[in-house]
Design a protein around this motif. Structure first.
Motif, PDB file in Angstrom:
ATOM      1  N   VAL A 179      55.027  61.031 -31.677  1.00  0.00           N
ATOM      2  CA  VAL A 179      55.931  61.907 -30.939  1.00  0.00           C
ATOM      3  C   VAL A 179      55.680  61.831 -29.426  1.00  0.00           C
ATOM      4  O   VAL A 179      56.229  62.617 -28.654  1.00  0.00           O
ATOM      5  CB  VAL A 179      55.809  63.366 -31.432  1.00  0.00           C
ATOM      6  N   ASN A 180      54.853  60.897 -29.014  1.00  0.00           N
ATOM      7  CA  ASN A 180      54.553  60.659 -27.595  1.00  0.00           C
ATOM      8  C   ASN A 180      54.016  61.907 -26.896  1.00  0.00           C
ATOM      9  O   ASN A 180      54.414  62.257 -25.787  1.00  0.00           O
ATOM     10  CB  ASN A 180      55.797  60.145 -26.852  1.00  0.00           C
ATOM     11  N   ILE A 181      53.084  62.567 -27.599  1.00  0.00           N
ATOM     12  CA  ILE A 181      52.422  63.754 -27.046  1.00  0.00           C
ATOM     13  C   ILE A 181      50.919  63.539 -27.097  1.00  0.00           C
ATOM     14  O   ILE A 181      50.374  63.156 -28.133  1.00  0.00           O
ATOM     15  CB  ILE A 181      52.789  65.029 -27.831  1.00  0.00           C
ATOM     16  N   GLN A 182      50.266  63.773 -25.984  1.00  0.00           N
ATOM     17  CA  GLN A 182      48.817  63.633 -25.924  1.00  0.00           C
ATOM     18  C   GLN A 182      48.139  64.745 -26.735  1.00  0.00           C
ATOM     19  O   GLN A 182      48.752  65.774 -27.036  1.00  0.00           O
ATOM     20  CB  GLN A 182      48.341  63.687 -24.472  1.00  0.00           C
ATOM     21  N   ALA A 183      46.889  64.552 -27.050  1.00  0.00           N
ATOM     22  CA  ALA A 183      46.158  65.513 -27.876  1.00  0.00           C
ATOM     23  C   ALA A 183      45.898  66.814 -27.109  1.00  0.00           C
ATOM     24  O   ALA A 183      45.612  66.804 -25.907  1.00  0.00           O
ATOM     25  CB  ALA A 183      44.830  64.911 -28.338  1.00  0.00           C
ATOM     26  N   VAL A 184      45.995  67.911 -27.834  1.00  0.00           N
ATOM     27  CA  VAL A 184      45.631  69.213 -27.280  1.00  0.00           C
ATOM     28  C   VAL A 184      44.112  69.268 -27.154  1.00  0.00           C
ATOM     29  O   VAL A 184      43.390  68.808 -28.034  1.00  0.00           O
ATOM     30  CB  VAL A 184      46.111  70.350 -28.206  1.00  0.00           C
ATOM     31  N   SER A 185      43.633  69.818 -26.047  1.00  0.00           N
ATOM     32  CA  SER A 185      42.188  69.991 -25.877  1.00  0.00           C
ATOM     33  C   SER A 185      41.912  71.428 -25.462  1.00  0.00           C
ATOM     34  O   SER A 185      42.722  72.061 -24.786  1.00  0.00           O
ATOM     35  CB  SER A 185      41.630  69.011 -24.835  1.00  0.00           C
ATOM     36  N   SER A 186      40.765  71.950 -25.856  1.00  0.00           N
ATOM     37  CA  SER A 186      40.444  73.359 -25.608  1.00  0.00           C
ATOM     38  C   SER A 186      40.125  73.697 -24.148  1.00  0.00           C
ATOM     39  O   SER A 186      40.579  74.720 -23.650  1.00  0.00           O
ATOM     40  CB  SER A 186      39.277  73.785 -26.493  1.00  0.00           C
ATOM     41  N   PRO A 187      39.318  72.896 -23.442  1.00  0.00           N
ATOM     42  CA  PRO A 187      38.952  73.275 -22.072  1.00  0.00           C
ATOM     43  C   PRO A 187      40.193  73.508 -21.209  1.00  0.00           C
ATOM     44  O   PRO A 187      41.092  72.673 -21.154  1.00  0.00           O
ATOM     45  CB  PRO A 187      38.133  72.076 -21.578  1.00  0.00           C
ATOM     46  N   LEU A 188      40.223  74.649 -20.558  1.00  0.00           N
ATOM     47  CA  LEU A 188      41.405  75.090 -19.834  1.00  0.00           C
ATOM     48  C   LEU A 188      41.699  74.218 -18.614  1.00  0.00           C
ATOM     49  O   LEU A 188      40.850  74.045 -17.744  1.00  0.00           O
ATOM     50  CB  LEU A 188      41.206  76.545 -19.394  1.00  0.00           C
ATOM     51  N   GLY A 189      42.904  73.670 -18.572  1.00  0.00           N
ATOM     52  CA  GLY A 189      43.374  72.950 -17.397  1.00  0.00           C
ATOM     53  C   GLY A 189      43.024  71.478 -17.328  1.00  0.00           C
ATOM     54  O   GLY A 189      43.460  70.795 -16.400  1.00  0.00           O
ATOM     55  N   THR A 190      42.252  70.968 -18.279  1.00  0.00           N
ATOM     56  CA  THR A 190      41.836  69.565 -18.170  1.00  0.00           C
ATOM     57  C   THR A 190      43.002  68.603 -18.239  1.00  0.00           C
ATOM     58  O   THR A 190      42.946  67.503 -17.686  1.00  0.00           O
ATOM     59  CB  THR A 190      40.826  69.203 -19.281  1.00  0.00           C
ATOM     60  N   GLN A 191      44.092  69.013 -18.927  1.00  0.00           N
ATOM     61  CA  GLN A 191      45.219  68.099 -19.087  1.00  0.00           C
ATOM     62  C   GLN A 191      46.036  67.959 -17.809  1.00  0.00           C
ATOM     63  O   GLN A 191      46.834  67.025 -17.678  1.00  0.00           O
ATOM     64  CB  GLN A 191      46.125  68.576 -20.237  1.00  0.00           C
ATOM     65  N   ILE A 192      45.856  68.866 -16.840  1.00  0.00           N
ATOM     66  CA  ILE A 192      46.728  68.863 -15.658  1.00  0.00           C
ATOM     67  C   ILE A 192      46.439  67.655 -14.750  1.00  0.00           C
ATOM     68  O   ILE A 192      47.366  66.903 -14.422  1.00  0.00           O
ATOM     69  CB  ILE A 192      46.618  70.191 -14.895  1.00  0.00           C
ATOM     70  N   PRO A 193      45.201  67.412 -14.327  1.00  0.00           N
ATOM     71  CA  PRO A 193      44.956  66.202 -13.532  1.00  0.00           C
ATOM     72  C   PRO A 193      45.153  64.922 -14.337  1.00  0.00           C
ATOM     73  O   PRO A 193      45.538  63.884 -13.784  1.00  0.00           O
ATOM     74  CB  PRO A 193      43.501  66.361 -13.063  1.00  0.00           C
ATOM     75  N   GLN A 194      44.901  64.989 -15.659  1.00  0.00           N
ATOM     76  CA  GLN A 194      45.152  63.807 -16.489  1.00  0.00           C
ATOM     77  C   GLN A 194      46.633  63.441 -16.457  1.00  0.00           C
ATOM     78  O   GLN A 194      46.996  62.271 -16.363  1.00  0.00           O
ATOM     79  CB  GLN A 194      44.709  64.081 -17.930  1.00  0.00           C
ATOM     80  N   ALA A 195      47.483  64.468 -16.529  1.00  0.00           N
ATOM     81  CA  ALA A 195      48.924  64.228 -16.493  1.00  0.00           C
ATOM     82  C   ALA A 195      49.363  63.665 -15.144  1.00  0.00           C
ATOM     83  O   ALA A 195      50.227  62.785 -15.073  1.00  0.00           O
ATOM     84  CB  ALA A 195      49.670  65.536 -16.786  1.00  0.00           C
ATOM     85  N   ALA A 196      48.767  64.176 -14.063  1.00  0.00           N
ATOM     86  CA  ALA A 196      49.109  63.661 -12.731  1.00  0.00           C
ATOM     87  C   ALA A 196      48.722  62.186 -12.611  1.00  0.00           C
ATOM     88  O   ALA A 196      49.467  61.375 -12.050  1.00  0.00           O
ATOM     89  CB  ALA A 196      48.401  64.490 -11.660  1.00  0.00           C
ATOM     90  N   GLY A 197      47.559  61.838 -13.147  1.00  0.00           N
ATOM     91  CA  GLY A 197      47.134  60.436 -13.120  1.00  0.00           C
ATOM     92  C   GLY A 197      48.042  59.557 -13.953  1.00  0.00           C
ATOM     93  O   GLY A 197      48.381  58.431 -13.561  1.00  0.00           O
ATOM     94  N   TYR A 198      48.455  60.075 -15.114  1.00  0.00           N
ATOM     95  CA  TYR A 198      49.358  59.297 -15.964  1.00  0.00           C
ATOM     96  C   TYR A 198      50.707  59.106 -15.271  1.00  0.00           C
ATOM     97  O   TYR A 198      51.319  58.033 -15.351  1.00  0.00           O
ATOM     98  CB  TYR A 198      49.551  60.003 -17.305  1.00  0.00           C
ATOM     99  N   ALA A 199      51.164  60.152 -14.571  1.00  0.00           N
ATOM    100  CA  ALA A 199      52.431  60.048 -13.848  1.00  0.00           C
ATOM    101  C   ALA A 199      52.356  58.973 -12.768  1.00  0.00           C
ATOM    102  O   ALA A 199      53.322  58.238 -12.531  1.00  0.00           O
ATOM    103  CB  ALA A 199      52.785  61.398 -13.227  1.00  0.00           C
ATOM    104  N   TYR A 200      51.198  58.876 -12.113  1.00  0.00           N
ATOM    105  CA  TYR A 200      51.030  57.835 -11.092  1.00  0.00           C
ATOM    106  C   TYR A 200      51.111  56.451 -11.727  1.00  0.00           C
ATOM    107  O   TYR A 200      51.699  55.519 -11.153  1.00  0.00           O
ATOM    108  CB  TYR A 200      49.689  58.015 -10.382  1.00  0.00           C
ATOM    109  N   ALA A 201      50.555  56.315 -12.928  1.00  0.00           N
ATOM    110  CA  ALA A 201      50.645  55.041 -13.639  1.00  0.00           C
ATOM    111  C   ALA A 201      52.089  54.738 -14.028  1.00  0.00           C
ATOM    112  O   ALA A 201      52.541  53.585 -13.941  1.00  0.00           O
ATOM    113  CB  ALA A 201      49.756  55.072 -14.887  1.00  0.00           C
ATOM    114  N   LEU A 202      52.829  55.773 -14.468  1.00  0.00           N
ATOM    115  CA  LEU A 202      54.245  55.574 -14.802  1.00  0.00           C
ATOM    116  C   LEU A 202      55.024  55.100 -13.585  1.00  0.00           C
ATOM    117  O   LEU A 202      55.948  54.284 -13.702  1.00  0.00           O
ATOM    118  CB  LEU A 202      54.851  56.882 -15.320  1.00  0.00           C
ATOM    119  N   LYS A 203      54.667  55.611 -12.440  1.00  0.00           N
ATOM    120  CA  LYS A 203      55.346  55.225 -11.194  1.00  0.00           C
ATOM    121  C   LYS A 203      55.234  53.721 -10.950  1.00  0.00           C
ATOM    122  O   LYS A 203      56.130  53.100 -10.382  1.00  0.00           O
ATOM    123  CB  LYS A 203      54.726  56.002 -10.026  1.00  0.00           C
TER     124      LYS A 203
END
Length: 426
Positions: A179-203
């Protein structure tokens, strides 16, 4: 929505006009300093937050499910809108069953999505499948809309051998490449910079897709959120920062979380287009997300979305929200202005849905989910040795020694463990 996003690009000028700076500026002497686009002024005046207009909340449907401005009705076909409604209801039914199962001791943990169904389904419907989703832990509806089944949710919550994560995560930490969704992780906010980095790669490789990062207003207080927004702004990363502002970060109300104008205003501070909308309004969520995606992809830049909603359920099964909010407050949001009731009123108003269909669908959905629940509960747990797999490309010597020790231990003392509930150790 695009117009709203473009206007906030000149929020600096807006602040100046609002506080009278513009008329007192020294026009023949522009400020030469890097990092600012403004003018000098002969007046010394502080910008007081209480004097600056707040960002309004965009909405399409009122609390009774009536369209406020027909021009903003998305114009969904009957079948499409009914399907969206069904996924919202199915999410709610699944929540109730799994929440009760945790209370019965059949699963270890659960987090409901009560009150936030429109925020999830409305945004998911506006995305394209190639857009990569980075969830927090209250996006079950996004998973279901993209093709995750209730049975697959059950396998994950029970940690069975059919769980995509192979039983290595606690319940509601779904993951799914399909479903093209990354794994949920418990630590709060860790996915936010990961998503920004992935967006830069998409660019760099696919300029027709973006990253979508969901988080709550509590996670927005983490340093991860600030660094991610600054990175995305300066590198023009195609990412949608989707904040679910549901009123409470576990037991901490928004009044104790921040003093500024919510989360959308932070986007403005970082130079990112932003919009705030009614998260209980399926149409407003869809319109705002669709417009934000267009801006994000076509202009290759980040966008901040703030969905104003309310968390009806407890934060999780480890929380008792009656300790920090009144029963009457919760009752209001659970009966008067629920996103499910709002869209059902719209459907019935157009004669697209009736009470007979409602009862039949709820009965069938509950039956489907209960069958999945029973199947998952009776499915064997993973081979215990899988705990060592898919962590390292080649198992380090130390871990290999631990694996060998576990095998010997289970061979000698296996009768003391419920190994019969697991797949055979190989």
């Amino acid at each position: 929505m695009i117009q709203v996003a473009r206007k906030v690009k000149n929020f600096g000028a807006f602040y100046q006009r609002a506080l009278g700076f513009h008329h007192d500026s020294v026009r023949d002497e522009p400020a030469p300093y890097p990092g600012v686009k403004t003018e000098f002024t002969k007046e010394m005046r502080f910008i007081l937050p209480e004097e600056v207009p707040t960002i309004p909340i965009y909405r399409v449907l009122n609390s009774q499910g009536k369209v406020i401005n027909p021009d903003h009705d998305p114009g969904f076909e009957k079948e499409d809108l009914v399907e969206m409604y069904k996924v919202m209801v199915k999410t709610s039914i699944m929540d109730r069953i799994l929440y009760q199962s945790q209370r019965q001791g059949r699963i270890s943990f659960y987090m409901t999505n009560f009150g936030e169904e429109a925020t999830q389904i409305g945004s998911a419907r506006a995305l394209k499948f190639k857009d990569v989703v980075f969830p927090q832990y209250r996006e079950a509806g996004v998973f279901l809309w993209r093709g995750y089944t209730p049975l697959e949710c059950m396998h994950q919550c029970f940690g069975t051998s059919k769980d995509f994560g192979k039983g290595k995560q606690m319940p509601v930490h779904y993951t799914g490449a399909k479903v093209n969704i990354q794994a949920v992780s418990s630590p709060l906010g860790t996915q936010i910079p990961q998503a920004a980095g992935y967006a830069y790669a998409l660019k760099q490789r696919d300029r027709d897709a973006c990253a979508v990062c969901y988080f709550g207003e509590g996670a927005a207080s983490e340093g991860d959120c600030h660094s991610a927004m600054n990175m995305a702004a300066t590198l023009d990363c195609p990412i949608m920062f989707f904040c679910r502002n549901n009123g409470y970060a576990i037991s901490t109300a928004t009044k104790d979380q921040y003093r500024g104008d919510g989360i959308a205003s932070r986007g403005i501070g970082y130079g990112i287009p932003a919009i705030r909308f009614d998260g209980n309004d399926l149409f407003a969520v869809y319109n705002a997300t669709k417009a934000a995606r267009k801006l994000c992809v076509e202009e290759q830049r980040p966008v901040v979305l703030e969905a104003m909603t309310y968390r009806v359920g407890h934060h999780s099964t480890s929380d008792d929200s009656t300790a920090y909010r009144s029963v009457d407050e919760v009752k209001h949001w659970d009966t008067v202005d629920t996103p499910i009731n709002r869209i059902r009123n719209y459907l019935t108003g157009r004669a697209w849905w009736d009470e007979t269909q409602e009862k039949e669908f709820r009965s069938n959905a509950r039956g489907e989910i209960l069958r999945g629940f029973k199947e998952a509960e009776n499915t064997k747990l993973p081979n215990p040795l899988l705990i060592f797999d898919e962590v390292w490309d080649e198992l380090p010597v130390q871990l290999q020694a631990q694996k060998d020790e576990l095998i010997k231990h289970c061979m000698k003392y296996g009768e003391n463990y419920p190994l019969q509930n697991h797949e055979e150790m190989k």
